[in-house]
Structures are given as C-alpha cells and as structure tokens.
Write an enzyme that holds these catalytic residues in place. Sequence first.
Site, short mmCIF file in Angstrom:
data_model
loop_
_atom_site.label_atom_id
_atom_site.label_comp_id
_atom_site.label_asym_id
_atom_site.label_seq_id
_atom_site.Cartn_x
_atom_site.Cartn_y
_atom_site.Cartn_z
N ASP A 123 0.85 -1.18 0.00
CA ASP A 123 0.00 0.00 0.00
C ASP A 123 0.88 1.24 0.00
OD1 ASP A 123 -2.38 -1.43 0.14
OD2 ASP A 123 -2.28 -1.56 2.32
N LYS A 158 -18.23 13.52 0.42
CA LYS A 158 -16.84 13.63 -0.03
C LYS A 158 -16.40 12.29 -0.57
CE LYS A 158 -13.85 12.38 3.88
NZ LYS A 158 -14.71 12.07 5.01
N ASP A 187 -4.49 -3.36 5.39
CA ASP A 187 -4.94 -2.87 6.69
C ASP A 187 -6.44 -2.98 6.88
OD1 ASP A 187 -5.71 -0.97 4.91
OD2 ASP A 187 -4.60 0.69 5.82
N ASP A 218 -8.99 -6.38 2.77
CA ASP A 218 -7.66 -6.87 2.38
C ASP A 218 -7.43 -8.31 2.80
OD1 ASP A 218 -6.63 -4.59 1.11
OD2 ASP A 218 -6.20 -3.65 3.03
#
Length: 899
Positions: free
Chosen positions: A335, A444, A617, A621
């Site tokens: 990542d 957002k 994380d 995943d």
Amino acid sequence: MTDDRHVAEQSIAEALRSLGSSELGLTSAQAGHRLQEYGPNRLAEIAQEARWRRLLREFTHFFAIILWIAAGLALFAETRSPGQGMWQLGIAILAVILVNGLFAYWQEHRAGRAIDALRELLPQQVKVMRDGQMLTLASAQLVPGDVILLEAGDNVPADCRLLTAQDLRVDASTLTGESLPQARSAAADPEHDLVLERRNLLLAGTALVSGEGRAVVFATGMQTEFGQIARLTQTASKSESHLQEEIRRLSRLVALLASGLGLVFFGVGLALELPFWASLMFAIGIIVANVPEGLMPTVTLSLAMATQRMARRHALIRHLPAVETLGATTVICTDKTGTITQNRMTVRQFYLDGRVQDAASASSGPAERQLLRNAALCHSLKVGQREGQAVWQGDPMELALAEFGRRALDCSDLKLLGMIAFDADRRRMSVTVELDGQRWLFCKGAPEVVLPLCDCLEHEGQVCPLAESDRLAFEQAQQAMADRGLRVLAFACKRLDPDAPPAEQGLTLSGLIGLHDPPRPGVAEAIGRCQAAGIRVIMVTGDHPHTAVAIAREIGLVRSEHPRVILGESLRGMAAAQLQTLLESPELLFARVSAEQKALVVNALKHKGEIVAVTGDGVNDAPALKSAHIGIAMGLSGTDVAKSAADMILLDDHFASIVNAIEEGRAVFENLRKFLTYILTSNIPELVPYLVYVLLGVPLPLTIIQMLAVDLGTDLLPALALGAERPDAAVMQRPPRPAAERLLSWGVLARAYLWLGPMQAVISLFVFFLVLQQGRWQWGAALGAHEPLYLQATTACLAAIVAAQVVNVFVCRHPSAPAWSFSLRSNRLLWLGVGVEIALLLLIVYSPPGQWLFSTAGFDPALWWLIGALAVLVGLAEEGRKWLFRRWRPRQQAGGSRD
C-alpha cells in the site's frame, strides 16, 4: 416484574435496563465488580498436546529411532560378547538421545513461549464507554453491560445488542458459514428464534464489513455463542512451510545415508574377517557419526532468535515457519498510505472558483464556507479522551480535513442525523446534518466518483448549473494537484427537503481539497535495498494514479519517464494471460484498486512462480493477505480482521520494517547451511579412521566413544551459535534464492565432504601416527586397547579434530567472505560455544572421569602447539579457497556465465 425475554426481543431501553447499564455505559466501579464476577473476556485455552506427549515426540522422530536401534544393538552385543566396550557405547548413545531430546524440547517450549509473549504486544483493542467517556481498552476487560463502539474492519469482541447502527453489515461466516455480508439494525427483533438469525445482535467472532454502530455487551468469554462452539470449530492443524518440508526430507536422507554406510561398513568388516561384534560396533559408530543430532534444536533456535530480532525491528511474526518463507520473497505488493507514507496528512491546496489556492489562504468567507463546512462535518471521527481533554480520534485524513474546515463552523445549532458510511466500492461517504434549522447532505470522495453525482456548481457563493467545461476544469485541477503528490478529494452538498430521504444525487459541487502525506524517513533507502536484493516492489493503492506516480518518484520506486500505471477497473475484464504478461513490466503501479482487484494481482504473481508478500490494513484486504505467501498487516492502522489473516504484523506500519524482516528471513536459511557445513565437516575425520583401520590394518585411530564426544559434546554449542548468526551485510546484495532450493546443496556437501573434512582427517591422522612413532610403535605391531601409548595417540587424534573444528566454526560464518570481516562481538553465543568446546576437550583429556569415560590419556603438552598450528593451517587453506573464489567469481560473471 422481571422481563425474561432475550435482549434481542427487548427495546433498547429495556435491554439496557435488564443489563443494569445505560447509554453512557458502566462506571469503573461497576465494571471492576463485574470483571471479578464474570472473568476476563477471553476463550478458555483449547486443549493442546500434553507436555509429556511433546516430550515423547522428541525421542521418537526419525533421527532418534535410528539412535535407539543403534543403542539397542550395542547393549545386545554386550550380552553376547562382554568386555568389548559395547555397554559404554550403548550408554553413550542413550546419553546422546537424552541430551538431544531434552534440549530440543526445552528450545521448542522456549520458542513457543516467546511467540506467545510477542503476540501480547498486540491485544485486540475496543472503544468502550466508561464513566460517560470513551476509552480504548483491551477486549479482555469487557464485561456484560459495557457499551462499545464498532466500525468497519473491527472484530466483534463479545456478544452484543445493537443500540445504534449506520449502514452496518457483518461477516458472520465464522458462525453461520454464510459468506455474504448480512445487514444489522438496532430495532427489536422478536421474529427470529435462533440467536444467529437475529438482526440486532453482533456475535463474538464475526466482523464488521461496513458501517458503524454502538452496542451493549450481554455475554463475554465462554458464555458467547462462539465460546460455546469454539472447541468444535477451531483446529490446531498447520500447513508445512518449505523449510519444514526440507528439514523432513533432509532428516530422512541423512538417516538413510547413515544407515546405509553402517551396513556397508558392517559388510566390509565381515569380508575382512573381523569378529562379528567388532564389525557391528563399527557399523553402529558409523551410523551415530552421520546423524546430525543438533539439527532439530538448531532449526527451532534459529527461527526463534530471528523472530525475536524481528520483533525488535518492529515486525511481529505470528507463525514461526513464516520467518524462513520471508527470505525467499521475490515481490512485495505494498500500500501507499501509512506504509510508504507517514499517514500524517495536512491540507496543502484547494480548488475553488476556477483556481488552485494554498490552504493558508483559505478564509471563512461566503465563497469558501460550504467547502469548509463539508470538510469539517463529513467524517466518521469519534470524540475520545487524551490527558483528560476531549479530542477527535480516527482517520488521519479526516482529522486533517476537520482541522482545516472547523473555522467555518460558526453555527450554534448543529446536529448529526445520519451517515452513509465509506465503502471501498463506492469510494465516498456522506453525512446528513441539521444546520441552523435546515437539513443538509454533505458528501466527499474520489473526484471521478463524486463529479457524476453533481449537476450544479458553487461559484463565488452562488449555485449555478455544472457545465461540461466546468467538469473538464475540475479534472485538470485534480490532475495538477495529483502530479504534486497530493491526495485529492471532491466535496459536494445539497439542501434536503424536510421529508426527503438522503440520496447522493443532484448534488452541488463545492470544490477539491488536496492533502499531502509525506514519505516516511528511510523508505527510499529500503526501496534501494529491495532493488539491490533483486526484490520487486509494486505499489498497489486506492489513490489517484498521478498521486501514486509522484510518491513513487519521490522514494525512487519509479525512475523512468513513463512507468506503467494500471487502473483497478482495467483489471476486471483482463484475461489471466494478459495480467501475467503485464506483470513483467519493469516499473509497474496499480492505482484506484479495490481489495478484490488486489487479490487478483497477488494470485497472478503466484501463478508466475513469484513468492509474494502483500500489505493490507482493511477488512477487505483479508483475501489478499490470506492468498499471499506472506500476508503483512498494519499494527497501528490495521483492522482486527487484517491482523487475523496475516502472517506478520508491522508494529510501526513502516515499509522499511518489511525489508528488515526479509533480511532476517534470508539469514535463517543461510545460518542453517552454516550449521550443516560445520557438523558435516567432522563426519569425514570420524569416518576415515575406520577406513584406515580396516584397509591398512593399523590400530583404530578414533574410538566410537571419542567420536561421540565430538558429536554430543564439543560440536553442539558452536553449531547452535552458527544457527543464531545475525544477517551479514551482503545478504541483501544477492537475488532471492529459488523457493525450491535445497537446504543441503551440492556446494555444502562439496565444502564439507571434499574439502574441509578431508583436511581435518589428514591432520588428525598425522598427529595420531606422530604420537605412535614417538612411542616407537612398529607398523603391524598390535596395541592393546588400554595401553598408554594407544590412549595417548587416540586422544591426540581427538584433540586435533576438535581444534580444527574450533577454527572451522569461524571460517564457516560465511562461504566466501573472510573470517576477519566479522565483528568479534556480533555473536556472543559463538564465543560461549568455543569456550565450552575447549573446556570439554581439556576435561576429556586431563580429568580422571573424562579419561575413564572416553578412554583418553594426557599426551606431551608440546604437541598442543603442533595441533594448534595444523588447525590454523586448515583455516588458512579455507581462507585461500575463499580468496580464489572471490577473484574467480567476478571474472565468471563478466564472461556472462552463471553459477
């Protein structure tokens, strides 16, 4: 009248009342009393293999069985032919079995306890309401009545009844077997009879896939549903790693070789008309000489010490065999946020009214107000306590946005009404708030996701239609900000009608905000170490491709002008062959990748024969972490689900810690080869005396008891010290070893059996015949087994072998680097081993018990100088070979050949 209904059937108020709790949770006093009453919130330890069974296993493995047979034959031979020393031999072999078995058991037990202690560094944490404040506590401290807060990625620590739920879905596959996430709500559920089917319960052992909620605990520990079936559903079975398979193969190979040589020598003795029992004694001696008794404890010691060194370097290993697998890693899929970067975000720029501006220039005027309000309100942060003060806690990006936008929160009437939580597939989140008497939806997310939801634009404080040219300007601004390495988010909002449901459509676009997350110190150096070690690093991120490329350039991961950047959506329709061909690109980045697409990349790399380590994380995943050879979870920012699926946990979330762990993993394999080289070397000077005795008709230069003194006593600790060597500086300058490479390679065999071993045999026999010559022995003359001259000669032969092994342990520290290139203080166990080796030799030679047990006698002290010089000569010959190898190898590589 008491309410005896299940908490799932009760209303929220009734459930809290029946558990003696409230919306604000318990007091500390109540929690302390209940902890004493109900006990810690943990499952009872599953019954493990009894200690006596584990101890017994150390005496019944393949090596031990060979030695048991040898001891039994020796003791049986004593009954048939007394006075031939067979009983001493049998007792000595039994001592080998006993000492080796006890040491192996102790070492395995010690390693297991060390691993358990390291796991305690990362207990599961949970947010709990105590005394009206939110605290973070270990899940073991939960008690019935506690009110806890959970969010996506958390494991459910106890059986709970929901009080509030926002877009909450749970993975209950551990209990139900159902792989699809299930929705949960806080409403009373009187319809379902089965606990597993009730929609307002969160059960221990399950995990939140999305959303967030608040719940009250009603069962902990073994009283949970999971606790009641844990003994039936959990298993202690483990798959074998490559190292475990290789050790098992090596054990059988060496044991069969030893048995075969023993039979051959037995047949040779009979063919030369030696007494039957004498031939049997020699055969037993050959078997014992070739069995590496210290192999199993050395493997465990090497892995355990590497694990502890890794923990000191911020890498926690959950499964011991994973240490060695790390050393074969060829690709790291990592990542960006938090691993490559610091995950300490600050707002650097924002785009509003057609221009990119620095964050410092933002004001709370009418033009910026909606953008700043959106940044301040659209988040999932929680209020926590730090040093007695209320502070926001949560995602660093949202913390930075809330700090940036709070200057616009000038309203007195603010109320959070609801939330549409962030989802990895939607890549956005929204909140509904009541602001100065009006309902608003603030949203957002990734610009390419938010822009299609907008049909209006806020310009200079006024709302106007969103034209195509405006969309193009926003896309260009996003690209410009991403090219500077900023993470760019789009913000939009709309005013809601009083009765209208909150829908993410018909939004008004407010602007863009770019956040900077600087690379961690040391990441660039770690990337350089990976490149020097032949390890590919592939960034797999959910961020914008331009942001990913900018960060990759900053850390040296990308150097060319046009690296290959693949978007996650491109992977969906890509054939397996296309993806595997794509993975051959020298500089490759994956951006805007979902967890599902990340797993596709990992599996494609595995199909290409790569040994893959992958970081993660989030709860999504977990599939990639499980499918990779080495799953690496973040210890600070990682979810409980990710940590449970991983083989290794980064305690500091730092990419450099992964590289350090790989270095330790490589060292484990190298150390085991050093150990093998060392112990196999002494096999030759132990075998050759029997050949000389049988073929030349001379007195036996080394007795079986003396041979056991080397294997059991003098060699053991130095061999273990080699297994505990720290990584040498050059281990990360070589390409990864092939995953299927044999531990016992031809190079190890040639160095031990064809070079170092024969030299030791020559010097030991030279000393043996020198003592006989000084004692005026004549060729062909018989010598009694207890004559002083014979005892002195065999003792000198033994001393020469041990002295050569003292030198050998230093030259075995590296197959090509000179011994003096290693610090004398880098391995204290090595000096301890050498000290014990020399002390044992002196006891064997000069102490009455040692002389009685090993049939030795003191020889001329002046001979020690010769023995020492000859041992050093062996070391110098090996250093000469290394020097020639170092000169020859660059020429070979320059000529294009490979070794």
